[in-house]
Design an enzyme around this catalytic site. Sequence first.
Site, PDB file in Angstrom:
ATOM      1  N   SER A  23       0.844  -1.199   0.000  1.00 31.52           N
ATOM      2  CA  SER A  23       0.000   0.000   0.000  1.00 31.52           C
ATOM      3  C   SER A  23       0.872   1.239   0.000  1.00 31.52           C
ATOM      4  O   SER A  23       2.023   1.200   0.457  1.00 31.52           O
ATOM      5  CB  SER A  23      -0.867  -0.017   1.268  1.00 31.52           C
ATOM      6  OG  SER A  23      -1.505   1.228   1.453  1.00 31.52           O
ATOM      7  N   TYR A  50      -1.898   0.005  10.226  1.00 32.19           N
ATOM      8  CA  TYR A  50      -1.909  -0.635   8.893  1.00 32.19           C
ATOM      9  C   TYR A  50      -0.620  -0.299   8.138  1.00 32.19           C
ATOM     10  O   TYR A  50       0.026  -1.178   7.564  1.00 32.19           O
ATOM     11  CB  TYR A  50      -3.134  -0.123   8.144  1.00 32.19           C
ATOM     12  CG  TYR A  50      -3.277  -0.559   6.701  1.00 32.19           C
ATOM     13  CD1 TYR A  50      -3.909  -1.751   6.379  1.00 32.19           C
ATOM     14  CD2 TYR A  50      -2.819   0.257   5.664  1.00 32.19           C
ATOM     15  CE1 TYR A  50      -4.072  -2.129   5.046  1.00 32.19           C
ATOM     16  CE2 TYR A  50      -2.972  -0.110   4.341  1.00 32.19           C
ATOM     17  CZ  TYR A  50      -3.601  -1.303   4.035  1.00 32.19           C
ATOM     18  OH  TYR A  50      -3.764  -1.670   2.721  1.00 32.19           O
TER      19      TYR A  50
HETATM   20  N1  LIG Z   1      -8.760  -1.228  -1.487  1.00 37.02           N
HETATM   21  C1  LIG Z   1      -7.749  -0.378  -1.494  1.00 37.02           C
HETATM   22  O1  LIG Z   1      -7.906   0.830  -1.744  1.00 37.02           O
HETATM   23  C2  LIG Z   1      -6.359  -0.888  -1.180  1.00 37.02           C
HETATM   24  C3  LIG Z   1      -5.293   0.014  -1.276  1.00 37.02           C
HETATM   25  C4  LIG Z   1      -4.006  -0.426  -0.999  1.00 37.02           C
HETATM   26  C5  LIG Z   1      -3.790  -1.746  -0.653  1.00 37.02           C
HETATM   27  N2  LIG Z   1      -4.841  -2.617  -0.558  1.00 37.02           N
HETATM   28  C6  LIG Z   1      -4.543  -4.010  -0.193  1.00 37.02           C
HETATM   29  O2  LIG Z   1      -5.119  -4.871  -1.167  1.00 37.02           O
HETATM   30  C7  LIG Z   1      -5.435  -6.132  -0.564  1.00 37.02           C
HETATM   31  C8  LIG Z   1      -6.891  -6.475  -0.857  1.00 37.02           C
HETATM   32  O3  LIG Z   1      -7.696  -5.462  -0.266  1.00 37.02           O
HETATM   33  P1  LIG Z   1      -9.236  -5.258  -0.640  1.00 37.02           P
HETATM   34  O4  LIG Z   1      -9.466  -3.812  -0.639  1.00 37.02           O
HETATM   35  O5  LIG Z   1      -9.603  -6.096  -1.804  1.00 37.02           O
HETATM   36  O6  LIG Z   1      -9.888  -5.855   0.722  1.00 37.02           O
HETATM   37  P2  LIG Z   1     -11.318  -6.535   1.011  1.00 37.02           P
HETATM   38  O7  LIG Z   1     -12.326  -6.080   0.053  1.00 37.02           O
HETATM   39  O8  LIG Z   1     -11.543  -6.351   2.456  1.00 37.02           O
HETATM   40  O9  LIG Z   1     -11.015  -8.089   0.706  1.00 37.02           O
HETATM   41  C9  LIG Z   1     -10.111  -8.779   1.548  1.00 37.02           C
HETATM   42  C10 LIG Z   1     -10.127 -10.243   1.162  1.00 37.02           C
HETATM   43  O10 LIG Z   1      -9.220 -10.938   2.033  1.00 37.02           O
HETATM   44  C11 LIG Z   1      -9.945 -11.921   2.783  1.00 37.02           C
HETATM   45  N3  LIG Z   1      -9.335 -11.965   4.104  1.00 37.02           N
HETATM   46  C12 LIG Z   1      -9.237 -10.963   5.002  1.00 37.02           C
HETATM   47  N4  LIG Z   1      -8.616 -11.397   6.112  1.00 37.02           N
HETATM   48  C13 LIG Z   1      -8.294 -12.701   5.882  1.00 37.02           C
HETATM   49  C14 LIG Z   1      -7.655 -13.702   6.638  1.00 37.02           C
HETATM   50  N5  LIG Z   1      -7.202 -13.446   7.866  1.00 37.02           N
HETATM   51  N6  LIG Z   1      -7.495 -14.943   6.114  1.00 37.02           N
HETATM   52  C15 LIG Z   1      -7.946 -15.215   4.861  1.00 37.02           C
HETATM   53  N7  LIG Z   1      -8.573 -14.307   4.092  1.00 37.02           N
HETATM   54  C16 LIG Z   1      -8.746 -13.070   4.606  1.00 37.02           C
HETATM   55  C17 LIG Z   1     -11.402 -11.452   2.775  1.00 37.02           C
HETATM   56  O11 LIG Z   1     -12.347 -12.499   2.951  1.00 37.02           O
HETATM   57  P3  LIG Z   1     -12.864 -12.931   4.429  1.00 37.02           P
HETATM   58  O12 LIG Z   1     -13.251 -11.672   5.151  1.00 37.02           O
HETATM   59  O13 LIG Z   1     -14.003 -13.862   4.160  1.00 37.02           O
HETATM   60  O14 LIG Z   1     -11.700 -13.629   5.053  1.00 37.02           O
HETATM   61  C18 LIG Z   1     -11.488 -10.898   1.352  1.00 37.02           C
HETATM   62  O15 LIG Z   1     -11.613 -11.962   0.422  1.00 37.02           O
HETATM   63  C19 LIG Z   1      -5.121  -5.989   0.924  1.00 37.02           C
HETATM   64  O16 LIG Z   1      -3.830  -6.523   1.196  1.00 37.02           O
HETATM   65  C20 LIG Z   1      -5.112  -4.471   1.120  1.00 37.02           C
HETATM   66  O17 LIG Z   1      -4.323  -4.092   2.223  1.00 37.02           O
HETATM   67  C21 LIG Z   1      -6.108  -2.214  -0.815  1.00 37.02           C
END
Ligand SMILES: NC(=O)c1ccc[n+]([C@@H]2O[C@H](COP(=O)([O-])OP(=O)(O)OC[C@H]3O[C@@H](n4cnc5c(N)ncnc54)[C@H](OP(=O)(O)O)[C@@H]3O)[C@@H](O)[C@H]2O)c1
Length: 226
Positions: free
Chosen positions: A132, A145
């Site tokens: 991130s 985070y």
């Molecule tokens: N969205 C953004 O703007 C953004 C920006 C920078 C970086 N990121 C990074 O991108 C990645 C994906 O983020 P996202 O925005 O797509 O998040 P999200 O919509 O919250 O999706 C997270 C996914 O990970 C799973 N998950 C969470 N905790 C878990 C665990 N302990 N074990 C197994 N699965 C787990 C969730 O399913 P369950 O809840 O069912 O486990 C879900 O499938 C993350 O690493 C995040 O830090 C996102």
Amino acid sequence: MVTGASRGLGRALATGLAREGYDLIIDARNAAALEAVAGQIRAAGGHVTAVAGDVTDPAHRAALLAACPGRLDLLVNNAGTLGASPLPALADYPPGELRAAFEANVIAPIALIQLLLPMLRARGGAVLNITSDAAVEAYAGWGGYGAAKAALEQASNVLAAEELAIRVWWADPGDLRTDMHQLAFPGEDISDRPLPEAIVPAFLRLVTERLPSGRYRAAHLLPAAR
Ligand SMILES: NC(=O)c1ccc[n+]([C@@H]2O[C@H](COP(=O)([O-])OP(=O)(O)OC[C@H]3O[C@@H](n4cnc5c(N)ncnc54)[C@H](OP(=O)(O)O)[C@@H]3O)[C@@H](O)[C@H]2O)c1
């Protein structure tokens, strides 16, 4: 293998990799949501094994290893947590929540890499750790985070120096319209952020062009930015 593939960026990446012909192993804690994604990938002709569980649980990580057919080309450590929400200042960050953020965002991905490294080395495979901009920028409220993502970035950096037989990428996807992003900005209209599908072509370039190990930003990898 793509962790956290039941929604958001992980689902988009898994779907994109399946379209590229990858056989997939995916995980997430919510089994029903995970199975729904697996069903969509199969309906489109893809091959996928869904293993529900929590990446912070060693038994689940062992189940992910067991699901591998003796070989692995790519591990995408995408599963992660925002930590405490609404985002507290470090002065008020509950230590237990801080520990949980590090467990999910740093310890679990490193532990999964450790388990899968022998297979990745054998194939000349690759690790993609999703990080991130909060790992390198000082945004008020993002200390828990951001510190965890910074730790994942430096672990990736060292891994790349140690594991010359594989590629190690750590990549900032940019702001995306996902559940995690909404959690970070409660009540805010985030409809101007791109859907995760928009940046999949950027991350596919890492894989298809086998770009050198290093830190990447999706915005710089998008074909339009070349
Ligand atoms: N969205 C953004 O703007 C953004 C920006 C920078 C970086 N990121 C990074 O991108 C990645 C994906 O983020 P996202 O925005 O797509 O998040 P999200 O919509 O919250 O999706 C997270 C996914 O990970 C799973 N998950 C969470 N905790 C878990 C665990 N302990 N074990 C197994 N699965 C787990 C969730 O399913 P369950 O809840 O069912 O486990 C879900 O499938 C993350 O690493 C995040 O830090 C996102």
